[in-house]
Write a protein that holds these residues in place. Sequence first.
Motif, PDB file in Angstrom:
ATOM      1  N   ALA A 243       0.829  -1.211   0.000  1.00  0.00           N
ATOM      2  CA  ALA A 243       0.000   0.000   0.000  1.00  0.00           C
ATOM      3  C   ALA A 243       0.861   1.257   0.000  1.00  0.00           C
ATOM      4  CB  ALA A 243      -0.937   0.004   1.205  1.00  0.00           C
ATOM      5  N   ILE A 244       1.967   1.216   0.737  1.00  0.00           N
ATOM      6  CA  ILE A 244       2.859   2.378   0.777  1.00  0.00           C
ATOM      7  C   ILE A 244       3.578   2.534  -0.550  1.00  0.00           C
ATOM      8  CG2 ILE A 244       4.865   3.394   1.917  1.00  0.00           C
ATOM      9  CD1 ILE A 244       2.173   3.374   3.489  1.00  0.00           C
ATOM     10  N   ALA A 245       3.947   1.430  -1.188  1.00  0.00           N
ATOM     11  CA  ALA A 245       4.585   1.512  -2.505  1.00  0.00           C
ATOM     12  C   ALA A 245       3.645   2.163  -3.508  1.00  0.00           C
ATOM     13  CB  ALA A 245       4.982   0.114  -2.972  1.00  0.00           C
ATOM     14  N   ALA A 246       2.362   1.793  -3.467  1.00  0.00           N
ATOM     15  CA  ALA A 246       1.388   2.387  -4.384  1.00  0.00           C
ATOM     16  C   ALA A 246       1.172   3.863  -4.074  1.00  0.00           C
ATOM     17  CB  ALA A 246       0.062   1.629  -4.295  1.00  0.00           C
ATOM     18  N   SER A 247       1.091   4.194  -2.800  1.00  0.00           N
ATOM     19  CA  SER A 247       0.895   5.583  -2.393  1.00  0.00           C
ATOM     20  C   SER A 247       2.074   6.447  -2.827  1.00  0.00           C
ATOM     21  CB  SER A 247       0.716   5.653  -0.877  1.00  0.00           C
ATOM     22  OG  SER A 247       0.609   6.992  -0.437  1.00  0.00           O
ATOM     23  N   LEU A 248       3.283   5.950  -2.595  1.00  0.00           N
ATOM     24  CA  LEU A 248       4.477   6.692  -2.992  1.00  0.00           C
ATOM     25  C   LEU A 248       4.490   6.927  -4.494  1.00  0.00           C
ATOM     26  CD1 LEU A 248       7.247   7.960  -2.522  1.00  0.00           C
ATOM     27  CD2 LEU A 248       8.229   5.651  -2.487  1.00  0.00           C
ATOM     28  N   ALA A 249       4.135   5.918  -5.277  1.00  0.00           N
ATOM     29  CA  ALA A 249       4.109   6.077  -6.732  1.00  0.00           C
ATOM     30  C   ALA A 249       3.098   7.148  -7.141  1.00  0.00           C
ATOM     31  CB  ALA A 249       3.767   4.743  -7.391  1.00  0.00           C
ATOM     32  N   SER A 250       1.969   7.206  -6.460  1.00  0.00           N
ATOM     33  CA  SER A 250       0.954   8.207  -6.785  1.00  0.00           C
ATOM     34  C   SER A 250       1.438   9.614  -6.468  1.00  0.00           C
ATOM     35  CB  SER A 250      -0.339   7.913  -6.018  1.00  0.00           C
ATOM     36  OG  SER A 250      -0.951   6.731  -6.464  1.00  0.00           O
ATOM     37  N   PHE A 251       2.068   9.780  -5.318  1.00  0.00           N
ATOM     38  CA  PHE A 251       2.585  11.101  -4.960  1.00  0.00           C
ATOM     39  C   PHE A 251       3.712  11.522  -5.904  1.00  0.00           C
ATOM     40  CE2 PHE A 251       0.778  10.208  -0.619  1.00  0.00           C
ATOM     41  CZ  PHE A 251      -0.106  11.271  -0.613  1.00  0.00           C
ATOM     42  N   GLU A 252       4.572  10.578  -6.265  1.00  0.00           N
ATOM     43  CA  GLU A 252       5.655  10.894  -7.194  1.00  0.00           C
ATOM     44  C   GLU A 252       5.104  11.287  -8.563  1.00  0.00           C
ATOM     45  OE1 GLU A 252       9.314   8.196  -5.372  1.00  0.00           O
ATOM     46  OE2 GLU A 252       7.972   7.314  -6.858  1.00  0.00           O
ATOM     47  N   ALA A 253       4.022  10.651  -8.994  1.00  0.00           N
ATOM     48  CA  ALA A 253       3.405  11.009 -10.267  1.00  0.00           C
ATOM     49  C   ALA A 253       2.836  12.428 -10.205  1.00  0.00           C
ATOM     50  CB  ALA A 253       2.306  10.010 -10.614  1.00  0.00           C
ATOM     51  N   GLY A 258       4.002  18.403 -11.862  1.00  0.00           N
ATOM     52  CA  GLY A 258       4.167  19.805 -11.502  1.00  0.00           C
ATOM     53  C   GLY A 258       3.508  20.223 -10.211  1.00  0.00           C
ATOM     54  N   TYR A 259       3.116  19.266  -9.372  1.00  0.00           N
ATOM     55  CA  TYR A 259       2.375  19.595  -8.157  1.00  0.00           C
ATOM     56  C   TYR A 259       3.158  19.289  -6.877  1.00  0.00           C
ATOM     57  CZ  TYR A 259      -1.542  19.999 -11.377  1.00  0.00           C
ATOM     58  OH  TYR A 259      -2.364  20.378 -12.406  1.00  0.00           O
ATOM     59  N   ALA A 260       4.467  19.319  -6.940  1.00  0.00           N
ATOM     60  CA  ALA A 260       5.276  18.960  -5.773  1.00  0.00           C
ATOM     61  C   ALA A 260       5.000  19.854  -4.572  1.00  0.00           C
ATOM     62  CB  ALA A 260       6.763  19.004  -6.124  1.00  0.00           C
ATOM     63  N   GLN A 261       4.708  21.133  -4.817  1.00  0.00           N
ATOM     64  CA  GLN A 261       4.487  22.064  -3.715  1.00  0.00           C
ATOM     65  C   GLN A 261       3.011  22.296  -3.421  1.00  0.00           C
ATOM     66  OE1 GLN A 261       7.019  22.830  -1.816  1.00  0.00           O
ATOM     67  NE2 GLN A 261       8.251  21.626  -3.268  1.00  0.00           N
ATOM     68  N   ALA A 262       2.134  21.598  -4.136  1.00  0.00           N
ATOM     69  CA  ALA A 262       0.700  21.684  -3.849  1.00  0.00           C
ATOM     70  C   ALA A 262       0.369  20.791  -2.658  1.00  0.00           C
ATOM     71  CB  ALA A 262      -0.100  21.253  -5.071  1.00  0.00           C
ATOM     72  N   ASP A 263      -0.824  20.983  -2.095  1.00  0.00           N
ATOM     73  CA  ASP A 263      -1.229  20.150  -0.972  1.00  0.00           C
ATOM     74  C   ASP A 263      -1.263  18.678  -1.373  1.00  0.00           C
ATOM     75  OD1 ASP A 263      -2.603  20.292   1.877  1.00  0.00           O
ATOM     76  OD2 ASP A 263      -3.701  18.807   0.695  1.00  0.00           O
ATOM     77  N   LEU A 264      -0.946  17.803  -0.420  1.00  0.00           N
ATOM     78  CA  LEU A 264      -0.852  16.374  -0.730  1.00  0.00           C
ATOM     79  C   LEU A 264      -2.146  15.798  -1.301  1.00  0.00           C
ATOM     80  CD1 LEU A 264      -2.421  14.603   1.686  1.00  0.00           C
ATOM     81  CD2 LEU A 264      -0.446  15.334   2.991  1.00  0.00           C
ATOM     82  N   ALA A 265      -3.305  16.381  -0.933  1.00  0.00           N
ATOM     83  CA  ALA A 265      -4.575  15.870  -1.447  1.00  0.00           C
ATOM     84  C   ALA A 265      -4.759  16.173  -2.927  1.00  0.00           C
ATOM     85  CB  ALA A 265      -5.743  16.446  -0.650  1.00  0.00           C
ATOM     86  N   THR A 266      -3.855  16.967  -3.500  1.00  0.00           N
ATOM     87  CA  THR A 266      -3.885  17.214  -4.941  1.00  0.00           C
ATOM     88  C   THR A 266      -3.708  15.904  -5.708  1.00  0.00           C
ATOM     89  OG1 THR A 266      -2.984  19.422  -4.596  1.00  0.00           O
ATOM     90  CG2 THR A 266      -2.823  18.531  -6.827  1.00  0.00           C
ATOM     91  N   MET A 267      -3.003  14.962  -5.113  1.00  0.00           N
ATOM     92  CA  MET A 267      -2.847  13.641  -5.741  1.00  0.00           C
ATOM     93  C   MET A 267      -4.213  13.022  -6.032  1.00  0.00           C
ATOM     94  SD  MET A 267      -3.025  10.152  -4.748  1.00  0.00           S
ATOM     95  CE  MET A 267      -2.296   9.675  -3.188  1.00  0.00           C
ATOM     96  N   VAL A 268      -5.171  13.214  -5.125  1.00  0.00           N
ATOM     97  CA  VAL A 268      -6.521  12.709  -5.323  1.00  0.00           C
ATOM     98  C   VAL A 268      -7.310  13.637  -6.249  1.00  0.00           C
ATOM     99  CG1 VAL A 268      -8.657  12.027  -4.166  1.00  0.00           C
ATOM    100  CG2 VAL A 268      -6.457  11.650  -3.037  1.00  0.00           C
ATOM    101  N   ARG A 269      -7.115  14.936  -6.099  1.00  0.00           N
ATOM    102  CA  ARG A 269      -7.851  15.908  -6.922  1.00  0.00           C
ATOM    103  C   ARG A 269      -7.608  15.685  -8.410  1.00  0.00           C
ATOM    104  NH1 ARG A 269      -6.522  20.713  -9.185  1.00  0.00           N
ATOM    105  NH2 ARG A 269      -4.595  20.951  -8.023  1.00  0.00           N
ATOM    106  N   LEU A 270      -6.396  15.296  -8.779  1.00  0.00           N
ATOM    107  CA  LEU A 270      -6.084  15.068 -10.178  1.00  0.00           C
ATOM    108  C   LEU A 270      -6.960  13.981 -10.781  1.00  0.00           C
ATOM    109  CD1 LEU A 270      -2.178  15.260 -10.023  1.00  0.00           C
ATOM    110  CD2 LEU A 270      -3.764  17.017 -10.837  1.00  0.00           C
ATOM    111  N   VAL A 271      -7.327  13.001  -9.970  1.00  0.00           N
ATOM    112  CA  VAL A 271      -8.237  11.957 -10.445  1.00  0.00           C
ATOM    113  C   VAL A 271      -9.665  12.481 -10.478  1.00  0.00           C
ATOM    114  CG1 VAL A 271      -9.166   9.645  -9.967  1.00  0.00           C
ATOM    115  CG2 VAL A 271      -6.748  10.145  -9.536  1.00  0.00           C
TER     116      VAL A 271
END
Length: 275
Positions: A243-253, A258-271
């Motif tokens: 689960a952590i491997a999948a989460s890390l891959a999502s955050f890295e994507a 271009g969202y490295a400095q955006a809030d972490l929930a942006t990873m979900v917002r993109l979907v």
Amino acid sequence: MGSAMARRLSASGFTVTGWSRTRPTSEAAAEMGIAVAPDLSSLSAASDVLILALLDEEAVHAVLDALANTSIQGRLIVDTSTVSPQVLRDRAAQFNGLGASLVDAPVSGGPDMVLTGKVGLYIGGSEKDYLRFLPVAEALSDRIHHVGGLGDGAAAKLVNNMMLMGLWQSLKEALLLGKKAGLPSAKILEILSGSPAASPALKSRLPVIRGETDAVGFPVAGAIKDARVVRDLAASLDVTLPAIAASLASFEAAASAGYAQADLATMVRLVAESD
């Protein structure tokens, strides 16, 4: 985080002296109600308890190296950073030999929660050192856990972070599946936000996920750093964490997009925004 802790402790009646590698101005320090030390040697001389709030393990080691070259006999050094449990464990003998004590006390929660004294603290260290730090901890936190020996607080924080990383990954996957099944993201979020699955973390970041705000509580880059610390600790202990491997891959994507400095929930917002 360090600024928030300084403000909170000053407002709680503690005499606070601050130092930062970014060199805060005297005006900013006055606004926080604290004094400014020109260097770590001056900070150590002015302090009984030294609280570190740093980005990563490299920064923690750099500051500890610098402190080791100052007069720190009798000082209690408390690291609130999210790092591997081994960071302070590996330095314990050195600092005990210098007459100083180490405690790890990573923080669960953001700067806004620090300002209201509502964060969690996971504390690792001897009973004596824990009790010495306790009056300061009580000004910062209403959820204080003395987990065990040195490094155990850091381990507890990483376990706590794992649950949150899994939450965001599961929410991303729920949106992906729901959308493939014909449900719009807005309806999925409406359902989940009122269901037993709705944690305080999810509810607090719904405005980010829905694209209603660009506020940053904790950036994607920080989530990547924390996930990598969890990954590396797990690897050293021969534990597999899919689960952590999948989460890390999502955050890295998200960071690569271009969202490295955006809030972490942006990873979900993109979907959610890809309807």
